[in-house]
Design a protein around this motif. Structure first.
Motif, PDB file in Angstrom:
ATOM      1  N   SER A 139      -4.088  20.855  95.495  1.00 60.69           N
ATOM      2  CA  SER A 139      -5.550  21.002  95.527  1.00 60.69           C
ATOM      3  C   SER A 139      -6.139  21.727  94.329  1.00 60.69           C
ATOM      4  CB  SER A 139      -6.002  21.658  96.838  1.00 60.69           C
ATOM      5  OG  SER A 139      -5.742  23.037  96.812  1.00 60.69           O
ATOM      6  N   GLY A 140      -5.446  22.725  93.773  1.00 60.48           N
ATOM      7  CA  GLY A 140      -6.002  23.427  92.607  1.00 60.48           C
ATOM      8  C   GLY A 140      -6.259  22.460  91.457  1.00 60.48           C
ATOM      9  N   SER A 141      -5.239  21.659  91.163  1.00 59.96           N
ATOM     10  CA  SER A 141      -5.366  20.637  90.112  1.00 59.96           C
ATOM     11  C   SER A 141      -5.988  19.356  90.661  1.00 59.96           C
ATOM     12  CB  SER A 141      -3.981  20.299  89.541  1.00 59.96           C
ATOM     13  OG  SER A 141      -3.371  21.428  88.977  1.00 59.96           O
ATOM     14  N   GLY A 142      -5.978  19.208  91.975  1.00 52.72           N
ATOM     15  CA  GLY A 142      -6.371  17.961  92.639  1.00 52.72           C
ATOM     16  C   GLY A 142      -7.696  17.346  92.221  1.00 52.72           C
ATOM     17  N   GLU A 172       6.694  27.452  86.222  1.00 54.69           N
ATOM     18  CA  GLU A 172       6.996  27.906  84.858  1.00 54.69           C
ATOM     19  C   GLU A 172       5.976  28.926  84.358  1.00 54.69           C
ATOM     20  OE1 GLU A 172       8.821  23.580  83.438  1.00 54.69           O
ATOM     21  OE2 GLU A 172       6.861  24.229  82.705  1.00 54.69           O
ATOM     22  N   LEU A 173       4.700  28.759  84.785  1.00 59.13           N
ATOM     23  CA  LEU A 173       3.650  29.656  84.305  1.00 59.13           C
ATOM     24  C   LEU A 173       3.890  31.093  84.736  1.00 59.13           C
ATOM     25  CD1 LEU A 173       0.452  27.480  84.834  1.00 59.13           C
ATOM     26  CD2 LEU A 173       1.386  28.262  82.653  1.00 59.13           C
ATOM     27  N   GLY A 174       4.626  31.244  85.849  1.00 53.58           N
ATOM     28  CA  GLY A 174       4.947  32.591  86.313  1.00 53.58           C
ATOM     29  C   GLY A 174       5.927  33.263  85.374  1.00 53.58           C
ATOM     30  N   MET A 209      -4.891  33.191  89.597  1.00 55.54           N
ATOM     31  CA  MET A 209      -4.109  32.592  88.512  1.00 55.54           C
ATOM     32  C   MET A 209      -2.948  31.762  89.052  1.00 55.54           C
ATOM     33  SD  MET A 209      -3.965  35.767  85.824  1.00 55.54           S
ATOM     34  CE  MET A 209      -3.151  36.908  86.935  1.00 55.54           C
ATOM     35  N   ALA A 210      -2.751  30.615  88.441  1.00 51.62           N
ATOM     36  CA  ALA A 210      -1.603  29.773  88.808  1.00 51.62           C
ATOM     37  C   ALA A 210      -0.318  30.464  88.353  1.00 51.62           C
ATOM     38  CB  ALA A 210      -1.726  28.406  88.141  1.00 51.62           C
ATOM     39  N   GLY A 211       0.692  30.362  89.180  1.00 56.06           N
ATOM     40  CA  GLY A 211       2.036  30.753  88.765  1.00 56.06           C
ATOM     41  C   GLY A 211       2.375  32.238  88.816  1.00 56.06           C
ATOM     42  N   VAL A 260      -4.940  33.651  95.530  1.00 59.93           N
ATOM     43  CA  VAL A 260      -5.778  32.562  96.025  1.00 59.93           C
ATOM     44  C   VAL A 260      -5.699  31.417  95.032  1.00 59.93           C
ATOM     45  CG1 VAL A 260      -8.129  31.863  96.656  1.00 59.93           C
ATOM     46  CG2 VAL A 260      -7.371  34.204  97.131  1.00 59.93           C
ATOM     47  N   MET A 261      -5.582  30.198  95.553  1.00 63.48           N
ATOM     48  CA  MET A 261      -5.651  29.024  94.679  1.00 63.48           C
ATOM     49  C   MET A 261      -6.892  28.224  95.076  1.00 63.48           C
ATOM     50  SD  MET A 261      -4.892  27.198  92.194  1.00 63.48           S
ATOM     51  CE  MET A 261      -3.854  28.535  91.614  1.00 63.48           C
ATOM     52  N   PRO A 262      -8.001  28.451  94.358  1.00 66.13           N
ATOM     53  CA  PRO A 262      -9.238  27.750  94.701  1.00 66.13           C
ATOM     54  C   PRO A 262      -9.404  26.465  93.895  1.00 66.13           C
ATOM     55  CG  PRO A 262      -9.645  29.754  93.389  1.00 66.13           C
ATOM     56  CD  PRO A 262      -8.203  29.414  93.271  1.00 66.13           C
ATOM     57  N   ALA A 290       0.285  24.340  96.675  1.00 63.90           N
ATOM     58  CA  ALA A 290      -1.175  24.229  96.842  1.00 63.90           C
ATOM     59  C   ALA A 290      -1.854  24.036  95.481  1.00 63.90           C
ATOM     60  CB  ALA A 290      -1.719  25.476  97.544  1.00 63.90           C
ATOM     61  N   THR A 291      -1.322  24.687  94.459  1.00 60.92           N
ATOM     62  CA  THR A 291      -1.865  24.528  93.100  1.00 60.92           C
ATOM     63  C   THR A 291      -1.757  23.071  92.671  1.00 60.92           C
ATOM     64  OG1 THR A 291      -1.162  26.769  92.557  1.00 60.92           O
ATOM     65  CG2 THR A 291      -1.632  25.309  90.695  1.00 60.92           C
ATOM     66  N   ALA A 292      -0.579  22.492  92.933  1.00 60.01           N
ATOM     67  CA  ALA A 292      -0.316  21.112  92.505  1.00 60.01           C
ATOM     68  C   ALA A 292      -1.125  20.104  93.306  1.00 60.01           C
ATOM     69  CB  ALA A 292       1.173  20.814  92.638  1.00 60.01           C
TER      70      ALA A 292
END
Ligand SMILES: NC(=O)C1=CN([C@@H]2O[C@H](COP(=O)(O)OP(=O)(O)OC[C@H]3O[C@@H](n4cnc5c(N)ncnc54)[C@H](OP(=O)(O)O)[C@@H]3O)[C@@H](O)[C@H]2O)C=CC1
Ligand SMILES: O=C(O)[C@@H]1CCC=N1
Length: 266
Positions: A169-172, A264-266, A97-99, A117-119, A165-167
């Motif tokens: 590659s996760g969203s990439g 913010e999601l955290g 999960m992000a955040g 993990v941020m896949p 990493a979320t910003a």
């Protein structure tokens, strides 16, 4: 080592991509998989058809020694209430999960060890990207064993970097698809037919990505091989790399917005 069975909570967009990737890689036997989802889709049913347990009763959840949580950040506390008292205390929790931070996961899921993990959804074809973070070696190893067969992995030594990493590659993948959609739209403006615009935009991305992958060359070197001095590419790059308002500035602003949202999601 990845302790089995595995319990996957949430088989939506990412959970389904993971199921597809795990099934193709073959490192998680159907008999070692338990899936929980409110409305299971095609991938969950495909694994279940091979013998995975889909939405079994809570006493079965305790069998799992690895628990993957893949629900929306906004839903995880609700999911945790349902899981409460029904997880194996010796299990490792892997959150994609992000955040949502380790500290919060640990306070709710204690005594489970936690990895984050941020896949990317690219795990579906065995060519994903996954950034891993865990403060404990056992949890980091579990995350690595789960994702390495279906993703290029990066180990982060600071949890804050998961937001980065979320910003990136996760969203990439969505940024890249947005570029393809923009190229297709521009192709229509040039007078190409809709069918040709679609083919050219997609095939250009795929062939460029293949060269990047197979040559290992730097993007700037690859650009130099396309852009003849005084030619067409140079004319386009003058627009794309316009001083102070080009693609780099735009992508940087997009990544910063995603990183801020992740926090913010955290
Ligand atoms: N999509 C992506 O590319 C990426 C996503 N992530 C992270 O992965 C997580 C999931 O994202 P995504 O797959 O896009 O979201 P989805 O909403 O597509 O998937 C979440 C799934 O979990 C189900 N669900 C919700 N609550 C429960 C519960 N209590 N028990 C079982 N299943 C439940 C949902 O069912 P229903 O829809 O019926 O509510 C849904 O099928 C997020 O935290 C996101 O940050 C990380 C990297 C990439
Ligand atoms: O958009 C999101 O919030 C999730 C996290 C990374 C990709 N998708």
């Amino acid at each position: 080592m990845l302790a089995k069975p595995i319990l996957l909570i949430g088989a939506g967009a990412l959970g389904s991509a993971m199921l597809k990737g795990m099934r193709a890689a073959g490192h998680i036997a159907p008999s070692d998989l338990i899936i929980l989802d409110l409305n299971p889709g095609e991938e969950a049913h495909a694994y279940a058809g091979l013998g995975a347990r889909l939405n079994p009763s809570p006493e079965v959840w305790r069998d799992a020694f690895t628990v993957i949580i893949a629900v929306k950040p906004q839903s995880w506390r609700g999911a945790a209430q349902i899981l409460d008292g029904n997880l194996n205390p010796n299990a490792t929790l892997i959150s994609v999960m992000a955040g949502v931070r380790t500290e919060d996961l640990s306070s709710v899921f204690a005594p489970l060890k936690v990895a984050r993990v941020m896949p990317t959804t690219g795990v579906a074809t065995g060519k994903g990207v996954a950034s891993l973070y865990a403060s404990e070696g056992v949890a980091l190893q579990a995350a690595s064993d789960l994702f390495s067969p279906m993703a290029a992995t990066v180990v982060l030594d600071n949890e804050d970097l998961i937001d980065a990493a979320t910003a990136v590659s996760g969203s990439g993948p969505a940024y890249v698809y947005a570029f393809v959609a923009a190229l297709e739209q521009a192709a229509l403006e040039t007078g190409l037919t809709a069918a040709d615009a679609k083919t050219l935009a997609r095939a250009t991305l795929i062939s460029a990505a293949n060269l990047l992958d197979q040559t290992g060359e730097d993007p700037e070197d690859l650009i130099r091989k396309v852009a003849s001095p005084g030619g067409t590419t140079e004319a386009a790059l003058k627009v794309l790399r316009r001083e102070g308002q080009g693609l780099t500035e735009l992508v940087t602003a997009a990544v910063m917005a995603a990183q801020k949202r992740s926090k913010e999601l955290g």
